[in-house]
Design a protein around this motif. Sequence first.
Motif, PDB file in Angstrom:
ATOM      1  N   LYS A 175      30.167 -33.583  -4.800  1.00 41.40           N
ATOM      2  CA  LYS A 175      30.442 -32.482  -5.730  1.00 41.40           C
ATOM      3  C   LYS A 175      29.451 -32.501  -6.884  1.00 41.40           C
ATOM      4  CE  LYS A 175      35.354 -31.983  -4.853  1.00 41.40           C
ATOM      5  NZ  LYS A 175      36.704 -32.058  -5.424  1.00 41.40           N
TER       6      LYS A 175
ATOM      7  N   ILE B   3      33.995 -38.248 -10.465  1.00 35.20           N
ATOM      8  CA  ILE B   3      33.680 -37.074  -9.655  1.00 35.20           C
ATOM      9  C   ILE B   3      33.011 -37.547  -8.374  1.00 35.20           C
ATOM     10  CG2 ILE B   3      32.248 -34.999  -9.516  1.00 35.20           C
ATOM     11  CD1 ILE B   3      32.585 -34.718 -12.509  1.00 35.20           C
ATOM     12  N   GLU B   4      33.403 -36.938  -7.271  1.00 38.68           N
ATOM     13  CA  GLU B   4      32.797 -37.299  -5.986  1.00 38.68           C
ATOM     14  C   GLU B   4      31.296 -37.013  -6.040  1.00 38.68           C
ATOM     15  OE1 GLU B   4      34.734 -35.279  -2.755  1.00 38.68           O
ATOM     16  OE2 GLU B   4      36.702 -35.583  -3.682  1.00 38.68           O
TER      17      GLU B   4
ATOM     18  N   THR C 174      39.983 -23.474  -5.861  1.00 39.19           N
ATOM     19  CA  THR C 174      40.434 -24.739  -5.267  1.00 39.19           C
ATOM     20  C   THR C 174      40.369 -25.863  -6.295  1.00 39.19           C
ATOM     21  OG1 THR C 174      39.713 -24.060  -3.069  1.00 39.19           O
ATOM     22  CG2 THR C 174      39.990 -26.428  -3.433  1.00 39.19           C
ATOM     23  N   GLU C 175      39.253 -25.952  -7.000  1.00 42.33           N
ATOM     24  CA  GLU C 175      39.105 -26.993  -8.017  1.00 42.33           C
ATOM     25  C   GLU C 175      40.091 -26.784  -9.161  1.00 42.33           C
ATOM     26  OE1 GLU C 175      37.375 -29.796  -7.783  1.00 42.33           O
ATOM     27  OE2 GLU C 175      36.804 -29.121  -5.781  1.00 42.33           O
ATOM     28  N   TRP C 176      40.334 -25.529  -9.518  1.00 43.41           N
ATOM     29  CA  TRP C 176      41.297 -25.250 -10.577  1.00 43.41           C
ATOM     30  C   TRP C 176      42.691 -25.711 -10.177  1.00 43.41           C
ATOM     31  CZ3 TRP C 176      45.767 -22.387 -11.012  1.00 43.41           C
ATOM     32  CH2 TRP C 176      46.262 -22.291 -12.308  1.00 43.41           C
TER      33      TRP C 176
ATOM     34  N   GLY D 267      35.835 -21.909  -4.036  1.00 45.03           N
ATOM     35  CA  GLY D 267      35.552 -23.241  -4.586  1.00 45.03           C
ATOM     36  C   GLY D 267      36.111 -23.395  -5.988  1.00 45.03           C
ATOM     37  N   PHE D 268      35.916 -22.372  -6.813  1.00 41.57           N
ATOM     38  CA  PHE D 268      36.410 -22.421  -8.186  1.00 41.57           C
ATOM     39  C   PHE D 268      37.925 -22.512  -8.215  1.00 41.57           C
ATOM     40  CE2 PHE D 268      38.043 -20.163 -11.931  1.00 41.57           C
ATOM     41  CZ  PHE D 268      37.541 -20.983 -12.919  1.00 41.57           C
TER      42      PHE D 268
ATOM     43  N   LEU E  47      43.443 -28.113  -8.113  1.00 43.86           N
ATOM     44  CA  LEU E  47      43.445 -29.579  -8.171  1.00 43.86           C
ATOM     45  C   LEU E  47      43.593 -30.048  -9.615  1.00 43.86           C
ATOM     46  CD1 LEU E  47      40.611 -30.379  -5.592  1.00 43.86           C
ATOM     47  CD2 LEU E  47      43.075 -30.771  -5.318  1.00 43.86           C
ATOM     48  N   TYR E  48      42.891 -29.396 -10.533  1.00 47.10           N
ATOM     49  CA  TYR E  48      43.015 -29.722 -11.954  1.00 47.10           C
ATOM     50  C   TYR E  48      44.457 -29.548 -12.415  1.00 47.10           C
ATOM     51  CZ  TYR E  48      43.219 -28.566 -16.903  1.00 47.10           C
ATOM     52  OH  TYR E  48      43.599 -28.488 -18.213  1.00 47.10           O
TER      53      TYR E  48
ATOM     54  N   TRP F  86      44.635 -38.629 -13.333  1.00 47.55           N
ATOM     55  CA  TRP F  86      43.238 -38.232 -13.474  1.00 47.55           C
ATOM     56  C   TRP F  86      42.438 -39.186 -14.348  1.00 47.55           C
ATOM     57  CZ3 TRP F  86      41.855 -37.474 -18.502  1.00 47.55           C
ATOM     58  CH2 TRP F  86      42.891 -37.264 -19.410  1.00 47.55           C
TER      59      TRP F  86
ATOM     60  N   GLN G 254      25.787 -26.656 -15.212  1.00 47.22           N
ATOM     61  CA  GLN G 254      27.110 -27.233 -15.003  1.00 47.22           C
ATOM     62  C   GLN G 254      27.143 -28.707 -15.381  1.00 47.22           C
ATOM     63  OE1 GLN G 254      27.289 -25.966 -10.909  1.00 47.22           O
ATOM     64  NE2 GLN G 254      28.980 -24.571 -11.361  1.00 47.22           N
TER      65      GLN G 254
END
Length: 84
Positions: free
Chosen positions: A53, A49-50, A30-32, A27-28, A34-35, A44, A61
């Motif tokens: 999520k 944020i969805e 994947t998000e990185w 997950g981390f 995307l960033y 962006w 967080q």
Amino acid sequence: MRVLGDEYIKAEFRAHRKVDNPAHLIGFLTEWQLYAQKVEGDSWKGEKIEEGKLQKLSDEQVHQLYELMQAIQKRGSDDDGSSS
């Protein structure tokens, strides 16, 4: 904004260095990714944020996200003030 984001993501990489749960790592990362893709342009900006999520975030967080939002807003207001 990239400098601010890059510093934040470096800190997050350090914080996740010893995480051994594969689901958290995937997950981390994947998000990185995307960033990293999004900061190449301005797509962006203004993005939300969805909801799903957001609901998965811990209180810590959410607090970090709030601090990041404040830093971005402060930097934006500082940039606006210095150009006048």
